[in-house]
Every structure is written in structure tokens, then in C-alpha cells.
Design a protein around this motif. Structure first.
Motif, PDB file in Angstrom:
ATOM      1  N   UNK A 185     149.603   3.345  69.444  1.00 19.24           N
ATOM      2  CA  UNK A 185     148.875   2.952  68.229  1.00 19.24           C
ATOM      3  C   UNK A 185     148.952   3.996  67.126  1.00 19.24           C
ATOM      4  N   UNK A 186     149.473   5.190  67.445  1.00 21.42           N
ATOM      5  CA  UNK A 186     149.460   6.292  66.483  1.00 21.42           C
ATOM      6  C   UNK A 186     150.864   6.629  65.967  1.00 21.42           C
ATOM      7  N   UNK A 187     151.784   5.689  66.080  1.00 18.87           N
ATOM      8  CA  UNK A 187     153.118   5.910  65.511  1.00 18.87           C
ATOM      9  C   UNK A 187     153.026   6.025  63.986  1.00 18.87           C
ATOM     10  N   UNK A 188     153.974   6.742  63.413  1.00 16.85           N
ATOM     11  CA  UNK A 188     153.939   6.982  61.969  1.00 16.85           C
ATOM     12  C   UNK A 188     153.922   5.676  61.186  1.00 16.85           C
ATOM     13  N   UNK A 189     154.596   4.655  61.679  1.00 16.22           N
ATOM     14  CA  UNK A 189     154.585   3.362  60.984  1.00 16.22           C
ATOM     15  C   UNK A 189     153.152   2.833  60.868  1.00 16.22           C
ATOM     16  N   UNK A 190     152.379   2.932  61.954  1.00 13.75           N
ATOM     17  CA  UNK A 190     150.993   2.467  61.892  1.00 13.75           C
ATOM     18  C   UNK A 190     150.179   3.284  60.899  1.00 13.75           C
ATOM     19  N   UNK A 191     150.385   4.599  60.921  1.00 16.77           N
ATOM     20  CA  UNK A 191     149.647   5.483  60.012  1.00 16.77           C
ATOM     21  C   UNK A 191     149.998   5.177  58.555  1.00 16.77           C
ATOM     22  N   UNK A 192     151.284   4.919  58.301  1.00 18.45           N
ATOM     23  CA  UNK A 192     151.704   4.585  56.941  1.00 18.45           C
ATOM     24  C   UNK A 192     151.199   3.210  56.531  1.00 18.45           C
ATOM     25  N   UNK A 193     151.144   2.266  57.479  1.00 21.33           N
ATOM     26  CA  UNK A 193     150.568   0.954  57.169  1.00 21.33           C
ATOM     27  C   UNK A 193     149.106   1.102  56.758  1.00 21.33           C
ATOM     28  N   UNK A 194     148.374   1.971  57.486  1.00 22.06           N
ATOM     29  CA  UNK A 194     146.976   2.235  57.133  1.00 22.06           C
ATOM     30  C   UNK A 194     146.862   2.752  55.698  1.00 22.06           C
ATOM     31  N   UNK A 195     147.654   3.777  55.404  1.00 22.70           N
ATOM     32  CA  UNK A 195     147.589   4.378  54.073  1.00 22.70           C
ATOM     33  C   UNK A 195     148.013   3.384  52.995  1.00 22.70           C
ATOM     34  N   UNK A 196     148.996   2.548  53.334  1.00 24.41           N
ATOM     35  CA  UNK A 196     149.401   1.514  52.383  1.00 24.41           C
ATOM     36  C   UNK A 196     148.271   0.543  52.088  1.00 24.41           C
ATOM     37  N   UNK A 197     147.464   0.228  53.114  1.00 21.78           N
ATOM     38  CA  UNK A 197     146.310  -0.641  52.904  1.00 21.78           C
ATOM     39  C   UNK A 197     145.272   0.027  52.008  1.00 21.78           C
ATOM     40  N   UNK A 198     145.094   1.334  52.173  1.00 26.17           N
ATOM     41  CA  UNK A 198     144.169   2.067  51.308  1.00 26.17           C
ATOM     42  C   UNK A 198     144.669   2.040  49.868  1.00 26.17           C
ATOM     43  N   UNK A 199     145.946   2.309  49.675  1.00 27.03           N
ATOM     44  CA  UNK A 199     146.512   2.298  48.322  1.00 27.03           C
ATOM     45  C   UNK A 199     146.318   0.928  47.678  1.00 27.03           C
ATOM     46  N   UNK A 200     146.579  -0.137  48.442  1.00 27.59           N
ATOM     47  CA  UNK A 200     146.410  -1.484  47.892  1.00 27.59           C
ATOM     48  C   UNK A 200     144.956  -1.751  47.510  1.00 27.59           C
ATOM     49  N   UNK A 201     144.019  -1.293  48.353  1.00 26.90           N
ATOM     50  CA  UNK A 201     142.599  -1.488  48.061  1.00 26.90           C
ATOM     51  C   UNK A 201     142.173  -0.705  46.826  1.00 26.90           C
ATOM     52  N   UNK A 202     142.678   0.503  46.683  1.00 28.47           N
ATOM     53  CA  UNK A 202     142.354   1.323  45.512  1.00 28.47           C
ATOM     54  C   UNK A 202     142.930   0.694  44.243  1.00 28.47           C
ATOM     55  N   UNK A 203     144.146   0.223  44.341  1.00 27.90           N
ATOM     56  CA  UNK A 203     144.765  -0.425  43.173  1.00 27.90           C
ATOM     57  C   UNK A 203     143.968  -1.667  42.763  1.00 27.90           C
ATOM     58  N   UNK A 204     143.503  -2.440  43.760  1.00 30.49           N
ATOM     59  CA  UNK A 204     142.716  -3.635  43.463  1.00 30.49           C
ATOM     60  C   UNK A 204     141.367  -3.263  42.847  1.00 30.49           C
ATOM     61  N   UNK A 205     140.785  -2.160  43.301  1.00 29.98           N
ATOM     62  CA  UNK A 205     139.467  -1.746  42.816  1.00 29.98           C
ATOM     63  C   UNK A 205     139.515  -1.143  41.420  1.00 29.98           C
ATOM     64  N   UNK A 206     140.622  -0.476  41.106  1.00 27.53           N
ATOM     65  CA  UNK A 206     140.705   0.260  39.844  1.00 27.53           C
ATOM     66  C   UNK A 206     141.574  -0.417  38.794  1.00 27.53           C
ATOM     67  N   UNK A 207     142.498  -1.248  39.241  1.00 25.72           N
ATOM     68  CA  UNK A 207     143.437  -1.852  38.307  1.00 25.72           C
ATOM     69  C   UNK A 207     144.453  -0.885  37.754  1.00 25.72           C
ATOM     70  N   UNK A 208     144.629   0.265  38.429  1.00 22.84           N
ATOM     71  CA  UNK A 208     145.545   1.298  37.949  1.00 22.84           C
ATOM     72  C   UNK A 208     146.602   1.642  38.999  1.00 22.84           C
ATOM     73  N   UNK A 209     147.739   2.185  38.584  1.00 23.54           N
ATOM     74  CA  UNK A 209     148.676   2.754  39.551  1.00 23.54           C
ATOM     75  C   UNK A 209     148.005   3.875  40.335  1.00 23.54           C
ATOM     76  N   UNK A 210     148.408   4.049  41.585  1.00 21.45           N
ATOM     77  CA  UNK A 210     147.743   4.987  42.489  1.00 21.45           C
ATOM     78  C   UNK A 210     148.692   6.127  42.850  1.00 21.45           C
ATOM     79  N   UNK A 211     148.163   7.340  42.830  1.00 21.16           N
ATOM     80  CA  UNK A 211     148.906   8.522  43.255  1.00 21.16           C
ATOM     81  C   UNK A 211     148.427   8.919  44.644  1.00 21.16           C
TER      82      UNK A 211
END
Length: 290
Positions: free
Chosen positions: A74-100
Motif C-alpha cells: 500500500x506504500x508504493x510510490x505510485x500510491x503516495x503520488x496518487x494521494x498527493x495528486x488528490x490533494x492537489x486536485x482538492x486544493x485547486x477546486x477549493x482555491x480556483x488557482x494553479x497549485x505549487x
């Protein structure tokens, strides 16, 4: 505008998010490393807020109480990157801005993987840990294999956990040798060991033999920050990142700083992140930061 407090991953885990800074600020996702949690950014985040940035510090998989799956797969890098990608998507949806995105240690490895995915983030700042391909290549070109001996040790089942049971024990001694201070070790014990997060944190290492990280070239503007007092990562690995970035790239070298950049050189970390977000790198060009 509400603050973002949690994000659900593609496989149903819940990550905790600390959303602070000006609500209209440019959003930056902050990814911690081993063996720390989102609080590792506690000194950096206020400095970023002063520079007009809004920060989203994440307790990642294995650390967040509702995101501790069993089994190392469950801790493969792909899973970790999928998690972070979900965070980025949520932040983009919340702010309406590109995310760094910015990451330290293992968080940097995840940030490299996220930044290599087209269209996800606007820029990358990686602290301490280089592009995975540069890291692997450095094993044959430098003393990196010697520096990384602990990765093999962490593969042992239950042994690192047993060595962490007592305060001041062998695991804390190992961390102290890398430059962790007494207060930082106390935070590790309180936030990782005593909360039951250590096995999940070690899962990131234990998953490596199952799926060696494969990360493509990064095409967004990127800064790599490396410190010359880092016992875990050598100069060759840091300098090799340039070969895996297409486009604007900067290497910032901090003089006299250990591996633990966010807590021991927060001003330098904040300035590197802010400069990358701004695209304003005149003061950061290949200089030794004292």
C-alpha cells in the motif's frame, strides 16, 4: 471561503490537511518526509504566509490516523503520488488557482513524482531528496550507497519498531547522528512513535523492493535545495537532478545545514519555495547559502 481540513484518496483513505495563510494567497502543497509529519513545516509556513502564499501541509499515508493501511504494498510510490495528486486536485477546486508543490525528504520524492505527471502542478521545490532517477544513478557514481545503508536496515520486520520503543534508544541515536536535535527527536517520539505511525512510515521504505520508483522527466519550473551537511544525500545525487528536468531549473546549495532543512533553515527553505512560485530566482542562482 472554507479551510480545507481533509482529503480522501482514490482508495478511500483520509489525509489530514493544515490549511493556513491568506485565503486569497497562491496555494502551495507541503509534503513532509520521514520520520516527521505536517508539523515539520511549522516554521516555514508562516514565512510563506508573509510572502503572500497559502499553505496546505499534509499528514500523508501511514502518518494520518485514518490513512494507515496494512501491508507494505500500500506504500508504493505510485500510491503516495496518487494521494498527493488528490490533494492537489482538492486544493485547486477549493482555491480556483494553479497549485505549487514543495516536499522534503520522502515528501520530495512524492513531489517529484507528482510534478512529473502532466498538468497537475505549476512548479516544484524539492528539499534534500533528488529526482528518483538521479538518486538511483548516484549509487554507481558516488558514495550514495554507503549513505543509504539504513534503507536496507528498515526492511527488517519489527526490528526498527522495537528499537524505537525507548526514548533515547538506537533509532533515535541514528536520527541524532544525521543532525536531528533533541526537540526534534522529542517531536518524532510524540507524533510518530507514540501515535502508532512508525510502521506506516517505515512502509514507504519497505515497499521499495516491490516497485522501484520510476518517475519521468519533470517539465514544470523546478528548484532543488540541497544542504552540504546532509549525511543521507550526497552532492552527486543533488547535482544529477538537472538531467531529469526539462525547462527552467535551479539548484540551491545551503552551506552548513544538515538534512533537516525545514526545521533548521526555515528562512532559506521559505525563500527557495517563494522564489520558485514567483519565478524570481535572481538571488538563488547556484550560490552557497550561508
Amino acid at each position: 471561503m472554507d479551510r480545507l481540513t481533509e482529503v480522501t484518496t482514490p482508495d478511500g483513505l483520509v489525509l489530514d490537511v493544515t490549511d493556513t495563510g491568506p485565503l486569497d494567497g497562491t496555494p502551495v502543497v507541503l509534503l513532509h518526509g520521514f520520520p516527521e509529519r505536517a508539523t515539520s513545516w511549522r516554521l516555514v509556513a508562516p514565512l510563506l504566509h508573509e510572502r503572500g502564499l497559502r499553505t496546505f501541509a499534509v499528514d500523508q499515508r501511514g502518518y494520518a490516523p485514518r490513512a494507515r493501511p496494512r501491508g507494505r504494498r500500500a506504500y508504493r510510490l505510485k500510491n503516495l503520488a496518487d494521494d498527493a495528486g488528490a490533494v492537489v486536485a482538492a486544493v485547486r477546486a477549493a482555491t480556483g488557482q494553479p497549485v505549487h508543490v514543495a516536499g522534503h525528504d520522502w515528501g520530495a520524492a512524492v513531489a517529484w513524482a507528482v510534478a512529473a505527471r502532466p498538468g497537475l502542478v505549476a512548479s516544484l521545490t524539492a528539499l534534500s531528496v533528488p529526482h528518483p532517477a538521479a538518486f538511483v544513478r548516484s549509487f554507481t557514481r558516488s558514495d550514495q550507497a554507503r549513505r543509504s545503508w539504513y534503507m536496507g536496515f528498515f526492511q527488517l520486520p519489527r526490528v526498527p519498531e522495537a528499537l524505537a520503543r525507548s526514548a533515547g534508544g538506537p533509532l533515535e541515536s541514528l536520527l541524532a547522528r544525521t543532525g536531528m536535535t533533541t526537540p526534534e527527536l522529542a517531536r518524532f517520539r510524540a507524533e510518530v512513535v507514540e501515535t502508532g505511525a512508525l510502521t506506516g512510515a517505515l512502509g514507504w521504505y519497505r515497499a521499495l523492493p516491490l516497485a522501484p520508483p520510476r518517475v519521468g522527466r519533470v517539465r514544470v519550473p523546478t528548484t532543488m535545495v540541497w544542504s552540504d551537511g546532509d549525511d543521507a544525500i550526497g552532492r552527486a545525487a543533488a547535482e544529477g537532478c538537472e538531467d531529469f528536468v526539462v525547462g527552467e531549473y535551479e539548484l540551491v546549495v545551503l552551506g552548513g545545514v544538515t538534512h533537516w532543512i525545514p526545521t533548521q533553515a526555515p528562512e532559506a527553505a521559505a525563500e527557495a519555495i517563494a522564489a520558485r512560485v514567483r519565478g524570481d530566482l535572481e538571488t538563488q542562482t547556484d550560490e552557497e547559502q550561508q
